[in-house]
Design an enzyme around this catalytic site. Structure first.
Site, PDB file in Angstrom:
ATOM      1  N   GLY A 522      75.237 -13.248  50.574  1.00  0.00           N
ATOM      2  CA  GLY A 522      75.608 -12.912  51.935  1.00  0.00           C
ATOM      3  C   GLY A 522      74.927 -13.860  52.895  1.00  0.00           C
ATOM      4  O   GLY A 522      74.256 -14.816  52.483  1.00  0.00           O
ATOM      5  N   ALA A 523      75.088 -13.606  54.187  1.00  0.00           N
ATOM      6  CA  ALA A 523      74.479 -14.488  55.176  1.00  0.00           C
ATOM      7  C   ALA A 523      72.959 -14.441  55.102  1.00  0.00           C
ATOM      8  O   ALA A 523      72.281 -15.401  55.430  1.00  0.00           O
ATOM      9  CB  ALA A 523      74.955 -14.099  56.572  1.00  0.00           C
ATOM     10  N   GLY A 525      71.127 -14.187  52.357  1.00  0.00           N
ATOM     11  CA  GLY A 525      70.623 -14.812  51.146  1.00  0.00           C
ATOM     12  C   GLY A 525      71.436 -14.380  49.943  1.00  0.00           C
ATOM     13  O   GLY A 525      72.640 -14.118  50.043  1.00  0.00           O
ATOM     14  N   VAL A 527      71.808 -12.054  46.100  1.00  0.00           N
ATOM     15  CA  VAL A 527      71.441 -10.857  45.348  1.00  0.00           C
ATOM     16  C   VAL A 527      71.509 -11.201  43.874  1.00  0.00           C
ATOM     17  O   VAL A 527      72.489 -11.786  43.403  1.00  0.00           O
ATOM     18  CB  VAL A 527      72.372  -9.674  45.664  1.00  0.00           C
ATOM     19  CG1 VAL A 527      72.040  -8.483  44.786  1.00  0.00           C
ATOM     20  CG2 VAL A 527      72.243  -9.291  47.127  1.00  0.00           C
ATOM     21  N   ASP A 653      78.945   1.700  59.394  1.00  0.00           N
ATOM     22  CA  ASP A 653      79.822   0.858  58.567  1.00  0.00           C
ATOM     23  C   ASP A 653      80.119   1.559  57.245  1.00  0.00           C
ATOM     24  O   ASP A 653      80.079   0.943  56.176  1.00  0.00           O
ATOM     25  CB  ASP A 653      79.171  -0.502  58.318  1.00  0.00           C
ATOM     26  CG  ASP A 653      80.156  -1.523  57.780  1.00  0.00           C
ATOM     27  OD1 ASP A 653      79.712  -2.569  57.270  1.00  0.00           O
ATOM     28  OD2 ASP A 653      81.382  -1.279  57.846  1.00  0.00           O
TER      29      ASP A 653
END
Length: 799
Positions: A522-523, A525, A527, A653
């Site tokens: 993701g933005a 970093g 996983v 969300d």
């Protein structure tokens, strides 16, 4: 006689390319060895080839034996026997070929010194039999015996079994026994062949410590060769005396101890066909014993204990002399032992967030028919915040103002101040100070919130689970683009000071984390799937998901620590578990529970009616999830949302993409910040960085950026729709702008085909236009639980 009809080679076969490579290497080696006139000539760095006819009668003392990996022998009619010591010193030998020679006998232990042997070719010799012991313990890939006059006997039954079991290609050669004339009979027609039958007779009476125990091993079978006991596990548990011989062996265990429990007593027997063995365990009864350790703080508090006894004792806990009734907050948990051959069991009395009320004396009573034992320990989890027992009456004392007063009335004085009044005044002052501090914190947190509140985006791409959660104090929260850049949400959102403390975040050593492979990015970093050691007391290692922070700025580090503090507080069976952080070196790591089946949206799609269409040729689940399973999934997500609502947290969300699925259809809320990259079409970009999940948002959130527990209820109704459509995107037939228009105008998603009316009624209750008229998450969860426990009978007449 046994004959070999060669359809390739007998026995195990290497892959064609590997066998061809071996032949090619030998052919190339011939050119190099053409000038060699010795009995055996080197082939490459570790090969030896002995092909001069009639020059070799033993394999002992070969030159360079210690480094040999391949040995090829051919045309040696005087080489007739392969004995125990012939291959001594050839520990690195991988391939042995003896062909077109006079080999008549191979000793059962001929390959004792060549444990790495994997290719054995004994074709075109004079072998009449080959014992199963010869190849026992070898990891053979090729075994070639074609061209040998094998006699039909029980000693070769093992070879036929390998052929029947299709072990690495043994089926390619048919072994048959010779009959009259040219008639051949299958080897299996000899019904008298069989491995020995072994049975151990146990004592009928119960065995206690100090008794003598007699065991008898009965062996039956044809051509018995040898039999014995295996007693390696019994050393030190009793004095052992063997007696008897085939077919009946005796064993006396003198003065047995409790250590004999769970130990294997094994009897084995062999004949030409093979080996058989059987094991038993002698149960020695002895009274219960118990040991308690001091309470230790882990994820939950643990009072460790060890209990022993045979039969296994029953356990009962006492607290301050009274029976302790176990609940989901105080319960006994046994630890899995790596040792399976002991009667002692280890465990913990788990206490979930105990307070001063739980301080006291804990006693564990263990009992079995042979006796009982108890042990006690004092445990203190928290200091008592009161200086007195709140259940006792408050004492009243009197202090006269005028010491010269002649009145001695002990009941009442006009100017005396009772102690109770002092306590009340003190509490009132404390409350006033607390409210003042609360207002200061409220003002400061509104200015410098680090949970994404003052970010320019409502849902920035780097937001993870914690970044989507907010603590609400005064109802709903709204966030306009200008507010996001300015003063934040003063008076609407605050960080509760009591929830955030650096001391509560568990720190994990970097040496205990071993990354295995990347799960996503993701933005923020990446996983990774990782193995984590020493994380839980009952597991040496476990799989975890590790979130690595890419950005190293001070703001990013502060957000990292704040997110860790928040996640540490969130503890629920349907919230993805957060284990802690690793701040040693870089990058900064967060360690989460690993959910093996990934996000709920993908899981629903792969277990839905369109799974084959979406799989693209990959294996799919045998059938779509049933109604009961869908209700169970929905009920679990609802349970997690009830928990968040009880803490006044707003998710903002909530969607199936942000829920994860584990073993046994366990569903938990949480994502690692990857959903906005993987499911980018689910978000509507506003301006530069703001991404909104508008298809899951209620009208007030779309129009006014107002988020509350009621807006989460709306989102849950959409999640429920996703579940019963097996992961379809809400308003999938519409563009983002068209979806916004439908939602703000009051249109609702249609009832899915697999959705019963009762479930759709819950969805509609979540989609009331006025937030106050929507169902509460508690009511939603209660209704779903009731439906999950008794799923309605529903027939999809359109499907």
């Amino acid at each position: 006689m046994l004959r070999g009809q060669r359809h390739g080679q007998l026995g195990w076969h290497r892959p064609a390319a590997g066998l061809g490579g071996l032949v090619t290497s030998l052919m190339l080696a011939c050119a190099c060895a053409a000038s060699c006139r010795e009995t055996c000539c080197p082939v490459g760095p570790s090969g030896l080839r002995c092909t001069r006819a009639g020059t070799l009668n033993t394999l002992r003392g070969l030159r360079g034996a210690g480094n040999l990996t391949e040995l090829y022998v051919e045309n040696q009619r005087d080489l007739q026997r392969l004995e125990f010591e012939d291959l001594q010193g050839l520990g690195e030998l991988r391939s042995l070929t003896i062909v077109k020679s006079g080999l008549r006998f191979v000793a059962p232990d001929a390959f004792h010194f060549t444990p790495r042997l994997s290719h054995l070719n004994l074709s075109s010799n004079a072998l009449e039999s080959l014992s199963w012991k010869t190849v026992q313990g070898l990891s053979l890939q090729d075994l070639t015996l074609s061209g040998n006059p094998l006699h039909c006997s029980c000693a070769l039954l093992w070879l036929q079994r390998w052929e029947q079991e299709d072990l690495c290609g043994v089926y390619t050669q048919k072994l048959q026994g010779s009959g009259s004339g040219d008639q051949f009979l299958p080897l299996g027609h000899n019904n008298s062949c069989g491995v020995p039958s072994v049975k151990i007779q146990m004592p009928n009476d119960s065995v206690e410590v100090g008794d003598d125990v007699f065991l008898q091993c009965q062996v039956e079978g044809q051509a018995l060769q040898q039999a014995d006991w295996i007693l390696t596990e019994l050393e030190g548990t009793a004095t052992m005396k063997k007696s008897g011989d085939l077919p009946s062996l005796g064993l006396t265990l003198v003065n047995v101890t409790s250590d004999l429990n769970k130990k294997n007593v094994t009897c084995w027997a062999e004949n030409d066909v093979g080996r058989a063995e059987v094991s038993v365990q002698v149960s020695v009864s002895f009274p219960a014993s118990v040991h308690l350790g001091k309470a230790v703080e882990q994820h939950h508090w643990c009072i460790p204990f060890s209990v022993d006894g045979q039969p296994a004792p029953s356990l009962r806990w006492f607290f301050n002399g009274s029976v302790l009734n176990e609940t989901s907050f105080i319960f006994t948990q046994f630890l899995e032992s790596a040792l399976t051959n002991e009667t002692m069991r280890h465990g913990c009395l788990r206490l979930n967030q105990p307070t001063h009320v739980n301080n006291g004396n804990y006693t564990l009573l263990a009992a079995n028919p042979y006796g009982q034992a108890a042990a006690s320990i004092m445990a203190a989890f928290m200091d008592n915040p009161f200086e007195f027992n709140p259940e006792d009456p408050i004492p009243v004392s009197f202090s006269p103002v005028d010491t010269n007063s002649t009145s001695r009335d002990p009941v009442e004085k006009k100017d005396e101040t009772p102690f109770g009044v002092s306590v009340a005044v003190g509490l009132a002052v404390s409350a006033a100070l607390f409210l003042s501090a609360l207002l200061l914190v409220l003002n400061k947190c509104g200015q410098r919130s680090k949970f994404g509140i003052n970010r320019p985006a409502v849902l920035a791409p780097e937001d993870g689970l914690a970044m989507s959660l907010h603590f609400m104090t005064l109802g709903g929260s709204s966030l306009s683009p200008t507010e996001g850049k300015g003063s934040g949400l003063q008076g609407h959102i605050m960080e509760n000071p009591q929830y955030f403390s650096d001391t509560c975040v568990h720190h994990i050593k970097r040496q205990d984390i071993i990354l295995k492979w990347e799960l996503g990015e993701g933005a923020f970093g990446k996983v990774f799937l990782a193995e984590c050691y020493n994380l839980l007391n009952d597991q040496d290692k476990m799989l975890v998901a590790v979130k690595a922070l890419k950005e190293t700025s001070e703001n990013a580090r502060q957000d990292f620590h704040r997110e860790a503090e928040l996640l540490t507080m969130l503890q629920h069976q349907h919230i993805v578990r957060f284990f802690g952080v690793c701040t040693e070196g870089g990058p900064l790591l967060m360690v989460f529970e690993y959910m093996r089946h990934g996000d709920l949206n993908r899981f629903l799609r792969s277990h839905g009616p369109d799974a084959k269409l979406l799989a693209g040729g990959e294996d799919v689940a045998p059938g779509p999830l049933g109604l009961g399973q869908l209700l169970a999934v929905a009920s679990q997500v609802a349970a997690g949302m009830v928990y968040l609502a009880s803490l006044h947290f707003v998710h903002r969300d909530l969607a199936t993409r942000n829920c994860l699925v584990g073993q046994g259809l366990v569903v938990k809320i949480g994502d690692f910040g990857m959903s906005r990259d993987i499911y980018s079409t689910d978000y509507y970009r506003v301006g530069g960085r703001t991404m909104l999940p508008i298809r899951w948002m209620p009208p007030e959130s779309i129009l006014y950026r107002k988020f509350s527990t009621e807006s989460d209820v709306w989102s849950f109704g959409v999640v429920l729709w996703e579940i019963f459509t097996y992961g379809k995107q809400p308003w999938y037939q519409l563009s983002n702008t068209e979806a916004i228009e439908c939602i703000t105008q009051g249109r609702e998603l249609e009832r899915p085909r697999a959705c019963p009316p009762d479930v759709y009624a819950i969805m509609r209750g979540c989609w009331q236009r006025e937030p106050q008229q929507r169902l509460s998450m508690k009511d939603v969860h209660a209704r779903l639980q009731a439906l999950a426990q008794a799923p309605p009978s529903y027939l999809d007449v359109l499907g």
